[in-house]
Enzyme design. Structure first.
Site, PDB file in Angstrom:
ATOM      1  N   HIS A   1       0.837  -1.203   0.000  1.00 52.00           N
ATOM      2  CA  HIS A   1       0.000   0.000   0.000  1.00 52.00           C
ATOM      3  C   HIS A   1       0.871   1.251   0.000  1.00 52.00           C
ATOM      4  O   HIS A   1       0.672   2.169  -0.789  1.00 52.00           O
ATOM      5  CB  HIS A   1      -0.933   0.027   1.225  1.00 52.00           C
TER       6      HIS A   1
ATOM      7  N   LYS B   1     -10.841  -9.612   4.374  1.00 50.25           N
ATOM      8  CA  LYS B   1     -11.772 -10.061   5.403  1.00 50.25           C
ATOM      9  C   LYS B   1     -11.963  -8.986   6.454  1.00 50.25           C
ATOM     10  O   LYS B   1     -11.079  -8.155   6.658  1.00 50.25           O
ATOM     11  CB  LYS B   1     -11.286 -11.369   6.054  1.00 50.25           C
TER      12      LYS B   1
END
Lengths: 190, 286
Positions: free
Chosen positions: A39, A106
């Site tokens: 990221h 998740k």
């Protein structure tokens, strides 16, 4: 009546907006794994053009896979999702800069304007069975196996749309219900 | 079989073969969920994955975690030899099974690539009067590790006093904060102690207990049952997508404490509770 929808990745035109929270999806196409270090890399470093192009409309997968390597021959043994909440601070920027199609992981994330898809946490061996091929890997030497950017070719990869592009979210519903039960229920503490 | 190889075998068992008590609890949980529900679908995938991993001897989850060893050894044994064997076995198991390399040097960010590093694997050795060695291995994933909490009682926000009701509030608070992030249904270990370090060590150790076994202390057994039933009424469910089973078990322990301190530490395991043990003596193991 729950819908089960076959989708391709990168996402076709109109797919992202057509998916609704609660839909089961079966994904065929390309998944690109993006984790903690990736990221920051994608937002702060010089990113290869081919990777930038791949990310447009892509299905980004929050995953640090377990991969067996024999030279440059990779076979994915286990590839379940990681907890997306760790990337909350970067996600909106990433989606905007690269025009990501959808995100899979998740535990959910705050509303991104694109679908959030939940893969079953821990079902790594099962999900790895739907990965047909490792197309490419970036930053493997620098970031290590778990944190590298992996490009997987998948077929019939099963998952559930847990939040859609309009903001309808199963995670929000469960959070509200469980919090109310605990803190504001008619009887305190259940 | 030498100790190093026996430990590699323990790593393989722990990472690929889910213990029977946990699998049984998951099977029972699935039966409780409505057909076609998110919960039933998630538990179905989980159970299929458990079978696949066991049959093919591949890790259940891609996060093979950080290994934690609890070893009981005879008074005559050298701790150094045990630690060496564990470290060698860790490197060999990482290559052979394989395990995901999870040891990252905290300043440079460099992954050691073999699951060893400063403090990894985590090794706790204690002595006992028996002639053989006993090893427990817990492969602790980060998803469940990251949602653990430590509370100091009394806690004004939770309105929790230094009593069993207060302890219950802490545990339920930790579960609600976690939502789906620790891959429910989860197992919770709780400890009350007089220091943060003692409480954290003891709460994580509770995850080694068999799910079918309840506390021998009647008061704690009652607290375990109470928290278990309340937590499962929260509706967080498998993967946090809603459902009747949020917890598979609650295990509580208490240590004595300083009068001024009352720490409640809450450790979590995901449903993939990868804990296995073995006995070992020179010339064989079991």
């Amino acid at each position: 009546m729950r819908r089960t929808i076959k989708i391709t990745a990168p996402l076709g035109k109109g797919t992202a907006s057509s998916l609704l929270a609660g839909d089961l999806v079966s994904i065929t196409g390309t998944l690109i794994t993006v984790r903690d270090r990736a990221h920051r890399f994608l937002l702060e470093a010089k990113v290869p053009t081919e990777l930038k192009d791949m990310l447009r409309d892509a299905l980004v997968y929050h995953c640090g896979p377990l991969v067996r390597a024999e030279g440059r021959n990779f076979s994915v043994l286990c590839a379940g999702p990681t907890t997306s909440a760790r990337f909350e601070g970067y996600a909106k920027q990433l989606v905007r800069r690269y025009h990501i199609g959808a995100v899979m992981g998740k535990g959910g994330m705050h509303h991104l304007g694109i679908p959030y898809i939940s893969a079953v946490g821990g079902a790594g061996a099962l999900l790895a069975g739907r990965i047909k091929r490792v197309e490419a890997v970036y930053m493997l030497k620098e970031f290590g196996m778990a944190e590298a950017i992996w490009v997987f070719d998948v077929e019939d990869f099963p998952a559930l749309v847990s939040a859609d592009s309009r903001g309808e979210s199963i995670h929000k519903k469960v959070l509200k219900k469980s919090t109310e039960k605990l803190y504001w229920g008619g009887k305190q503490w259940l | 079989m030498n100790l190093k190889n026996a430990i590699v075998g323990l790593y393989r068992l722990a990472s690929t073969d889910l213990p029977g008590d946990v699998e049984s609890a998951l099977i029972a949980a699935r039966k409780k969920e409505a057909r076609g529900s998110n919960a039933r679908l998630v538990l179905g995938s989980i159970l299929e994955n458990i079978k696949l991993a066991r049959e093919n001897s591949v890790p259940i989850c891609q996060d093979t975690g950080l290994p934690v060893f609890y070893a009981s050894i005879p008074h005559s044994m050298s701790e150094g030899k045990i630690e060496s064997a564990i470290i060698s076995a860790t490197k060999a198991a990482t290559r052979a099974i394989p395990l995901r390399p999870n040891a990252v040097e905290s300043i440079s960010g460099r992954n050691s690539s073999d699951n060893t590093g400063r403090g990894i694997p985590e090794i706790h050795i204690s002595r006992w009067g028996r002639k053989h060695m006993h090893f427990e291995l817990l492969m602790k994933g980060a998803g469940s590790e990251n949602i653990g909490q430590c509370y100091r009682l009394p806690d004004a926000c939770l309105r929790a006093e230094r009593d069993l009701a207060g302890v219950e509030k802490c545990v339920l608070d930790a579960i609600v904060r976690a939502q789906g992030r620790g891959c429910p249904p989860m197992v919770v270990g709780v400890a009350i102690a007089g220091s943060r370090s003692a409480a954290a060590f003891e709460s994580k150790r509770q995850l080694l207990r068999n799910l079918r076994e309840h506390s021998k202390n009647k008061i704690l057994a009652g607290l375990e049952r109470g928290i278990f039933s309340k937590a499962n009424r929260l509706g967080i469910g498998p993967a946090g997508l809603g459902g009747k089973t949020t917890l598979l078990g609650v295990k509580i322990s208490t240590l004595s404490r300083h009068p001024a301190s009352y720490f409640v530490d809450v450790s979590f395991s995901c449903w993939a509770l990868r804990r296995r043990s073995m006995n070992y003596s020179k010339g064989g193991y079991g």
